[in-house]
Scaffold this active site. Sequence first.
Site, PDB file in Angstrom:
ATOM      1  N   ASP A  31      -3.838   1.266   0.763  1.00  0.00           N
ATOM      2  CA  ASP A  31      -3.110   0.782  -0.427  1.00  0.00           C
ATOM      3  C   ASP A  31      -3.239   1.720  -1.632  1.00  0.00           C
ATOM      4  O   ASP A  31      -2.288   1.903  -2.370  1.00  0.00           O
ATOM      5  CB  ASP A  31      -3.414  -0.686  -0.778  1.00  0.00           C
ATOM      6  CG  ASP A  31      -4.826  -0.947  -1.262  1.00  0.00           C
ATOM      7  OD1 ASP A  31      -5.702  -0.084  -1.066  1.00  0.00           O
ATOM      8  OD2 ASP A  31      -5.046  -2.023  -1.833  1.00  0.00           O
ATOM      9  N   ASP A 163      -4.420  -7.489  -2.140  1.00  0.00           N
ATOM     10  CA  ASP A 163      -5.050  -8.811  -2.090  1.00  0.00           C
ATOM     11  C   ASP A 163      -4.234  -9.863  -2.839  1.00  0.00           C
ATOM     12  O   ASP A 163      -4.023 -10.974  -2.361  1.00  0.00           O
ATOM     13  CB  ASP A 163      -6.455  -8.761  -2.713  1.00  0.00           C
ATOM     14  CG  ASP A 163      -7.377  -7.839  -1.955  1.00  0.00           C
ATOM     15  OD1 ASP A 163      -6.984  -7.349  -0.877  1.00  0.00           O
ATOM     16  OD2 ASP A 163      -8.497  -7.588  -2.452  1.00  0.00           O
TER      17      ASP A 163
END
Length: 356
Positions: A31, A163
Amino acid sequence: MPRSFLELFGVTPQAVAQAPGRVNLLGEHTDYNDGFVLPCAIPQTTRVEIAVSPDRLDHFVAEDLGQRVDCEPAGAVPPGFAAYLHGCLRLLRDGGAGIPPVLMKVDSQVPMGSGLSSSAALEVAVLRALRELFRLELDDVRVAQLAQKAEIEYAGVNCGIMDQMASSLADEHHMLFLDTRTLERRLLPLPQGAELLVLDSGVPRRLEESGYNERRRQCEEAARLLGVPALRDVQDPAQLAALPEELERRARHVVTENLRVLEAAQGVDARRFGELMNFSHRSLRDDFEVSIPPLNLLVQLLQGEQEVFGARLTGAGFGGACVALVREGRGAELGELVLARYREKGQLGTLLVPRR
Ligand code: ADP
Ligand code: MG
């Protein structure tokens, strides 16, 4: 004994919201390289109850921690869990949302610090509660972005967007395929006939922060040497041959991991998905070097089971949890079986998903 909102504050809550934790199935350490991820929500959720405060202060209670924090809405950032709540409120207030002081009570089934992102569940649940009570016009992507900003700017954690996007957009039966550069995304069903098993290794993520920061730096350095904005822009691992040996291995993990996520997102069967998870673990262990012996042992025990399609460490590494894709309906039993063998080797693991 847990206390109710009424017992704590003398009034009933005006709104309630929840958000789940998440587990990442594929796409680890991608990410912050502008790459691709594939997380799924877990059954455990965080719950936030809220009402308007009777005075000039925000009052926060974390039942799981047995902590209460009373703070000035425009004052210094409070320490601990309250920083996440204060941060979410502060971002909305600074954006002109006109939110008065509030009472908030938090309780959660998402274990803290096990790599299931209790922090994102907390932020998203808080923002959902605020959206509901004050009828804010925030879509789920905006909620995730505000949650990430609160974590970075107020809790001081330099996290990616995965997340918060997973907690805000995914559910237990759908993986979120996310391009972290463009935020382009798709919800995909889990492979047919399979379910998730998540085991905590019992090893706290000790070196996580320093290890994470070092890997981030190495990835940035590799991208700089290759003349690309981020490792996401390399599609062919052969292009990495020009890098110094260690950087080549670090970059190879990121490049091949992105390819694994892209293949999985095309809709592969459980067997192939599991294979991709096994390759991911090997890459995290040998090329990215973020695994540790207890995680390797747990993954090896999982991979040795016939009804396990594949397994790998999940989260940043250096401790924390492992995720496996297993035959549907078999997660709990397989989990206990593998944990018994893991304990025979002197380790202390626990079953996180499926929930007992
Ligand atoms: P994780 O991998 O679980 O997200 P983090 O270190 O990012 O681990 O976040 C954990 C922190 O988030 C806790 O130390 C606490 O400050 C906050 N937090 C998470 N869940 C709760 C909760 N139920 N109540 C209070 N604070 C929580
Ligand atoms: Mg977190």
